[in-house]
Design an enzyme around this catalytic site. Structure first.
Site, short mmCIF file in Angstrom:
data_model
loop_
_atom_site.label_atom_id
_atom_site.label_comp_id
_atom_site.label_asym_id
_atom_site.label_seq_id
_atom_site.Cartn_x
_atom_site.Cartn_y
_atom_site.Cartn_z
CE LYS A 195 -3.60 2.40 0.01
NZ LYS A 195 -4.59 2.90 1.13
CD GLU A 277 -3.57 9.42 8.20
OE1 GLU A 277 -3.81 9.22 6.85
OE2 GLU A 277 -3.90 8.49 8.96
N1 LIG Z 1 -10.09 8.38 2.53
C1 LIG Z 1 -9.86 7.47 1.77
O1 LIG Z 1 -10.27 7.17 0.60
C2 LIG Z 1 -8.96 6.64 2.45
C3 LIG Z 1 -8.20 6.79 3.57
N2 LIG Z 1 -7.43 5.83 4.27
C4 LIG Z 1 -6.79 5.83 5.61
O2 LIG Z 1 -7.93 5.75 6.54
C5 LIG Z 1 -7.79 6.46 7.72
C6 LIG Z 1 -8.87 7.29 7.99
O3 LIG Z 1 -8.94 8.29 7.01
P1 LIG Z 1 -10.14 9.06 6.39
O4 LIG Z 1 -11.34 8.32 6.73
O5 LIG Z 1 -9.95 9.63 4.87
O6 LIG Z 1 -10.27 10.41 7.45
P2 LIG Z 1 -11.32 11.31 7.68
O7 LIG Z 1 -10.68 12.46 8.44
O8 LIG Z 1 -12.27 11.45 6.54
O9 LIG Z 1 -12.28 10.58 9.02
C7 LIG Z 1 -11.62 10.27 10.32
C8 LIG Z 1 -12.80 10.51 11.13
O10 LIG Z 1 -12.46 10.32 12.51
C9 LIG Z 1 -13.26 11.23 13.45
N3 LIG Z 1 -12.49 11.47 14.66
C10 LIG Z 1 -11.43 12.07 14.92
N4 LIG Z 1 -11.33 11.88 16.21
C11 LIG Z 1 -12.09 11.31 16.67
C12 LIG Z 1 -12.30 10.82 18.18
N5 LIG Z 1 -11.76 11.08 18.96
N6 LIG Z 1 -13.33 9.99 18.02
C13 LIG Z 1 -14.33 9.51 17.22
N7 LIG Z 1 -14.00 10.10 16.10
C14 LIG Z 1 -13.12 10.64 15.85
C15 LIG Z 1 -13.19 12.45 12.64
O11 LIG Z 1 -14.23 13.30 13.08
P3 LIG Z 1 -14.11 14.85 13.06
O12 LIG Z 1 -13.87 15.25 11.45
O13 LIG Z 1 -15.21 15.36 13.59
O14 LIG Z 1 -12.74 15.18 13.75
C16 LIG Z 1 -13.39 11.98 11.06
O15 LIG Z 1 -14.71 11.62 10.84
C17 LIG Z 1 -6.35 7.03 7.61
O16 LIG Z 1 -5.50 6.45 7.84
C18 LIG Z 1 -6.22 7.35 5.90
O17 LIG Z 1 -4.99 7.39 5.65
C19 LIG Z 1 -7.03 4.57 3.46
C20 LIG Z 1 -7.16 4.59 2.10
C21 LIG Z 1 -8.29 5.21 1.40
C1 LIG Z 2 -4.41 5.08 -2.49
C2 LIG Z 2 -5.56 6.02 -1.88
C3 LIG Z 2 -5.76 7.15 -2.69
C4 LIG Z 2 -6.99 5.21 -1.96
O1 LIG Z 2 -6.64 3.94 -1.25
C5 LIG Z 2 -5.26 6.52 -0.33
O2 LIG Z 2 -4.65 5.56 0.21
C6 LIG Z 2 -5.49 7.61 0.02
O3 LIG Z 2 -6.14 8.35 -0.56
O4 LIG Z 2 -4.97 7.93 1.04
#
Ligand SMILES: NC(=O)C1=CN([C@@H]2O[C@H](COP(=O)(O)OP(=O)(O)OC[C@H]3O[C@@H](n4cnc5c(N)ncnc54)[C@H](OP(=O)(O)O)[C@@H]3O)[C@@H](O)[C@H]2O)C=CC1
Ligand SMILES: CC(C)(CO)C(=O)C(=O)O
Length: 315
Positions: A195, A277
């Site tokens: 990844k 991150e």
């Molecule tokens: N987005 C994507 O397409 C991808 C993401 N990832 C990985 O997944 C992980 C999450 O990313 P992503 O979903 O994009 O992040 P986001 O910021 O969209 O979502 C994270 C969520 O966690 C919430 N949060 C933060 N602190 C707390 C807490 N103390 N208790 C409960 N909820 C909390 C945030 O709420 P609030 O906004 O209110 O603070 C937010 O809604 C990361 O490691 C990212 O690298 C991996 C692949 C793809």
């Molecule tokens: C590779 C990709 C775009 C989708 O998984 C991702 O991990 C990100 O946006 O952090």
């Protein structure tokens, strides 16, 4: 329709990734509990809205919580907030995972499962890599842009390969019923380095060069730099005795060329002045490779640039 598995799910972090997968699981009939932060009031009142290339849907009623202590212990606890919040794990995890449950880390990067194992024990940890393009566009509003596959693997101390287990297959069956493409991997460390072949070049350069993925691929110089960074990630993996095939790098390049023009999650965090991150996506892989005697100069420089930009941007 057959009743869904009787496994209960907790989503810690109902954002772009957790909100998407948790909603798909609930839509398919699973018992899902969502932990939220600033979106709690809105989601508790209005539910979740999912825009998706696979079909839009809404969940007017969801089990929303703003306090993990109010959540029931669950069979599968999905860690889905950004790794910049992982200092909260010791407080969040113990009460929400059943004694015979498992914590499934779906975050990007390296080293998070070690932290989780110190909290819940090394027998209750799995990792998952999500090739998903999703954004949270508003409170309880998720936009799924592209892809969506999840690759699961078991964790063990030292990241020794654990093969394919029964519980992996059971959880995969739930995701499969929710229409989520699933792969099972025997080796979590290999899957995480794979990844990073995508994340390190694109997340890093998208911030440093202020560019989307299509812009990075459309310029001959940055496309060459992306490939060189991918080869360095492969060298890091090799220092850990994990081999990333040339064909895998070609596949990552091809997936990105076909991807809708995309602002990576790190670029979105940078633009919205949120912490990046950097340590789990760059620092930990660099430190692990260096411990194994591998020098990764281009990734090191990208890390140093990101640390500078992160310090100036979000503090
Ligand atoms: N987005 C994507 O397409 C991808 C993401 N990832 C990985 O997944 C992980 C999450 O990313 P992503 O979903 O994009 O992040 P986001 O910021 O969209 O979502 C994270 C969520 O966690 C919430 N949060 C933060 N602190 C707390 C807490 N103390 N208790 C409960 N909820 C909390 C945030 O709420 P609030 O906004 O209110 O603070 C937010 O809604 C990361 O490691 C990212 O690298 C991996 C692949 C793809
Ligand atoms: C590779 C990709 C775009 C989708 O998984 C991702 O991990 C990100 O946006 O952090």
């Amino acid at each position: 329709m057959e009743s869904f598995s009787d496994r209960t799910y907790a989503i810690l972090g109902t954002g772009a990734l957790g909100g998407f997968y948790g909603s798909r699981l609930q839509k398919a009939g699973a018992d899902v509990h969502f932990l939220l932060h600033s979106d709690y009031e809105h989601v508790n009142k209005h539910g979740l809205v999912i825009e998706s290339k696979d079909g839009d849907f809404t969940l007017p009623d969801v089990r929303a919580y703003d306090d993990v202590q109010k959540m029931p212990p669950c069979d599968v606890v999905i860690v889905a907030f950004k790794t910049t919040h992982n200092h909260l794990l010791p407080k969040l995890l113990p009460s929400v995972v059943k004694d015979d449950g498992v914590v499934l880390v779906l975050q990007n990067g390296l080293g998070v499962e070690d932290e989780v194992a110190e909290i819940v024990g090394d027998k209750r940890v799995m990792g998952g890599l999500c090739f998903l393009c999703s954004n949270k566009v508003g409170p309880g509003h998720i936009r799924h842009l592209d892809y969506g596959e999840v690759k699961f693997a078991e964790y063990a101390i030292g990241y020794n390969s654990q093969g394919i287990t029964t519980r992996m297959c059971q959880i995969a069956a739930d995701f499969d019923r929710a229409g989520i493409p699933i792969k099972l991997a025997a080796d979590l460390l290999l899957a995480r380095w794979q990844k990073l072949v995508w994340n390190i070049p694109y997340n890093g350069l998208s911030v440093v060069l202020d560019a989307r993925t299509d812009e990075l691929m459309g310029n001959t110089h940055t496309r060459a730099l992306v490939e060189e960074l991918m080869w360095e990630v492969a060298a890091g993996a090799k220092s850990c005795d994990r081999i990333i095939a040339d064909s895998f790098i070609e596949m990552m390049l091809d997936w990105t060329v076909k991807m809708k023009p995309y602002r990576t999650s790190m670029k979105i965090d940078y633009d919205e002045k949120r912490p990046l991150e950097v340590e789990t996506m760059f620092g930990n892989p660099l430190r692990l490779a260096q411990q194994k005697g591998a020098n990764l100069p281009k990734i090191t420089m990208l890390y140093q640039q990101l640390k500078f930009l992160d310090a100036r941007n979000s503090h």
